[in-house]
Design an enzyme around this catalytic site. Structure first.
Site, PDB file in Angstrom:
ATOM      1  N   ILE A 184      34.544  49.133  43.122  1.00  0.00           N
ATOM      2  CA  ILE A 184      34.951  48.593  44.418  1.00  0.00           C
ATOM      3  C   ILE A 184      33.736  48.792  45.322  1.00  0.00           C
ATOM      4  O   ILE A 184      33.142  49.867  45.349  1.00  0.00           O
ATOM      5  CB  ILE A 184      36.229  49.290  44.980  1.00  0.00           C
ATOM      6  N   SER A 185      33.317  47.748  46.012  1.00  0.00           N
ATOM      7  CA  SER A 185      32.114  47.829  46.838  1.00  0.00           C
ATOM      8  C   SER A 185      32.296  48.835  47.966  1.00  0.00           C
ATOM      9  O   SER A 185      33.424  49.189  48.329  1.00  0.00           O
ATOM     10  CB  SER A 185      31.798  46.461  47.451  1.00  0.00           C
ATOM     11  N   SER A 214      39.424  45.296  42.336  1.00  0.00           N
ATOM     12  CA  SER A 214      40.720  45.969  42.513  1.00  0.00           C
ATOM     13  C   SER A 214      41.525  45.362  43.651  1.00  0.00           C
ATOM     14  O   SER A 214      42.586  45.881  44.004  1.00  0.00           O
ATOM     15  CB  SER A 214      40.512  47.468  42.733  1.00  0.00           C
ATOM     16  N   ASP A 264      39.258  37.041  39.052  1.00  0.00           N
ATOM     17  CA  ASP A 264      38.374  37.937  38.306  1.00  0.00           C
ATOM     18  C   ASP A 264      38.469  37.541  36.835  1.00  0.00           C
ATOM     19  O   ASP A 264      39.502  37.040  36.392  1.00  0.00           O
ATOM     20  CB  ASP A 264      38.787  39.405  38.487  1.00  0.00           C
ATOM     21  N   GLY A 271      34.145  32.902  37.877  1.00  0.00           N
ATOM     22  CA  GLY A 271      33.488  32.585  39.141  1.00  0.00           C
ATOM     23  C   GLY A 271      32.488  31.449  39.048  1.00  0.00           C
ATOM     24  O   GLY A 271      32.227  30.759  40.040  1.00  0.00           O
TER      25      GLY A 271
END
Ligand code: SAH
Length: 240
Positions: free
Chosen positions: A53-54, A91, A123, A156
């Site tokens: 998670i960024s 997430s 995702d 993506g």
């Protein structure tokens, strides 16, 4: 919340809307149980499958960059829904933040953006799509129930052509080249925030705005601005 206060005093969160949205989506619900004591640290955290998670400041940057074009769209199209795509949703945190832009805050008659619409999180790791849904159900289930947020398995590099065009696209993984298919899914006036560059250093976050529309890909339809140096996991090319 300390985290949001710190990001605000550091000048990364600039608008009340981003402040509210990030305060209303509890990051603790989007990190693995073992990391809950670090949920409010401004650092990336592992979410399994070699992914992270960024850091919250990157989410704040992305939301601040995408907010102005979304507000312009909302003022010019007060009766039309808005569509947002979050590629590499991990997430689920940022997709839920987009969803909060499009849903009424408690006690308010209006959405923060002023209009409604939909945020798609995609995702390519099925486990992470499930995790995004699971996390969102903890305290943001209304976003799923109202159809404001949906998570799907998707690549993506292909985007979501059936749901295009999008007024905002966020890409959470670094592309090794500019993804033409995805750029073609931007609405005119729409903006994409995407890290581009090689894995071993030299990535930069770009803002890509679509200023006009040609039937086939045309570089002059887009204005690209390099924002800052970054380090992201790769936007993986699916095996053929
Ligand atoms: N956006 C999230 C997660 C970032 S990690 C956040 O900000 O916290 C990058 C994510 O991109 C991972 O979940 C990874 O599985 C996903 N990803 C990588 N390549 C992809 C591709 N080709 N298509 C879709 N998702 C991809």
């Amino acid at each position: 919340m300390h985290l949001v206060d710190n990001l605000t005093s550091a000048g990364i969160i600039k608008s009340q809307i981003v402040r509210d949205v990030m305060s209303n989506v509890d990051r603790a619900n989007y990190v693995l149980g073992g990391h809950s004591s670090n949920a409010y640290d401004d650092t990336p955290l592992s979410i399994g499958h070699g992914q992270t998670i960024s850091a919250p400041h990157m989410h704040a940057h992305a939301l601040e960059e995408l907010l102005p074009p979304l507000l312009i769209y909302a003022s010019e199209h007060p009766n039309d829904p808005v569509s947002i795509l979050d590629v590499g949703c991990g997430s689920g945190y940022l997709t839920s933040c987009f969803g909060r832009l499009l849903s009424n805050a408690k006690g308010s008659e209006q959405t923060p953006l002023g209009i409604r619409g939909k945020a798609w999180g995609i995702d390519f790791v099925p486990y992470l799509v499930e995790m995004s849904e699971y996390n969102t159900k903890k305290a943001d289930a209304d976003l799923l129930e109202s159809g404001t947020v949906s998570f799907l398995r998707g690549d993506g590099w292909k985007g979501l052509p059936d749901e295009a065009p999008f007024q905002a696209i966020h890409v959470g993984a670094a592309a090794d080249t500019f993804p033409k298919n995805l750029m073609m899914q931007l609405a005119v006036g729409g903006v994409m925030i995407i890290p581009v560059g090689p894995q071993l250093g030299g990535q930069a976050l770009y803002r890509i705005e679509r200023v006009k529309e040609s039937p086939t890909f045309n570089t002059s339809d887009f204005v690209m601005t390099q924002l800052l140096g970054v380090r992201y996991v790769p936007l993986v090319h699916a095996q053929k």
